[in-house]
Design a protein around this motif. Sequence first.
Motif, PDB file in Angstrom:
ATOM      1  N   ARG A 129       0.832  -1.206   0.000  1.00  0.00           N
ATOM      2  CA  ARG A 129       0.000   0.000   0.000  1.00  0.00           C
ATOM      3  C   ARG A 129       0.864   1.253   0.000  1.00  0.00           C
ATOM      4  N   HIS A 140       6.025  -0.303   4.337  1.00  0.00           N
ATOM      5  CA  HIS A 140       5.297  -1.563   4.569  1.00  0.00           C
ATOM      6  C   HIS A 140       5.246  -2.383   3.269  1.00  0.00           C
ATOM      7  N   ASP A 147       4.218  -1.966  12.565  1.00  0.00           N
ATOM      8  CA  ASP A 147       3.419  -1.108  13.441  1.00  0.00           C
ATOM      9  C   ASP A 147       3.259  -1.811  14.790  1.00  0.00           C
ATOM     10  N   HIS A 201      -0.184   3.530  17.774  1.00  0.00           N
ATOM     11  CA  HIS A 201       0.945   2.619  17.519  1.00  0.00           C
ATOM     12  C   HIS A 201       2.214   3.390  17.178  1.00  0.00           C
ATOM     13  N   HIS A 203       5.035   3.388  14.422  1.00  0.00           N
ATOM     14  CA  HIS A 203       5.487   2.871  13.126  1.00  0.00           C
ATOM     15  C   HIS A 203       7.009   2.915  13.155  1.00  0.00           C
TER      16      HIS A 203
HETATM   17 ZN   LIG Z   1       3.332   1.717   9.679  1.00  0.00          ZN
END
Ligand SMILES: [Zn+2]
Length: 214
Positions: A129, A140, A147, A201, A203
């Motif tokens: 993505r 990612h 994450d 979260h 990252h």
């Molecule tokens: Zn992330």
Amino acid sequence: MPSLRFHLGLAGGLLAAALAACAPRIVAPPSPPPQTVRQPQGLQCLDELGRRGAVFEMVAERVSANGCRLTNGVSLTRSSVALDKAATLGCPLALALHDFETRVVQPAAQKHFRRNLVQINHFGAYDCRNIRGTRRLSEHARGQALDIGGFELDGGIRISVKEHWTNAGARSRFLQEVAKGACEVFSVVLTPRSDSEHHDHFHVDIGPRPHCGA
Ligand SMILES: [Zn+2]
């Protein structure tokens, strides 16, 4: 045969120089994904991950037309501690996670709680993505980002980024220290301080654009 000796000597010298330049553990694969944080690549990485006692399965290479790519991918269920669920990520990121746990999280758990880290809770790693709101591929999409939603220590101590980033005493101090320490291991760290996307979260990634959002 002085000329042959010269060439052999030169080749040996170049080899030694190349090895010295690569020390202690950098081996370039044919086309590694760009990284700021250097970790062993290819089979050397998988060997090192196994040597450290991680539990993982190799996953098939994934390449898509839009640039997503996972090479030397693993499905990781345990690094130095368990993960709450398997994470699919590139091997170099798995090593960075192991470094993070042992060099940053465990010392912080001892300092703030006198407890051991026993589990990492995460929201996912490899994902084909873009960075949200942009047309740029996320790290990612290269298996270079994870994450992290929280941490569990022995004695049933659960620490969540979403619930404990601020105003939660020792849990908040632990999270803030862990976030700062993460910047010493990963090239990018985004936290609730970075933006609302990261309210729940951390990252962390090993991509080529360093940024410490701790
Ligand atoms: Zn992330």
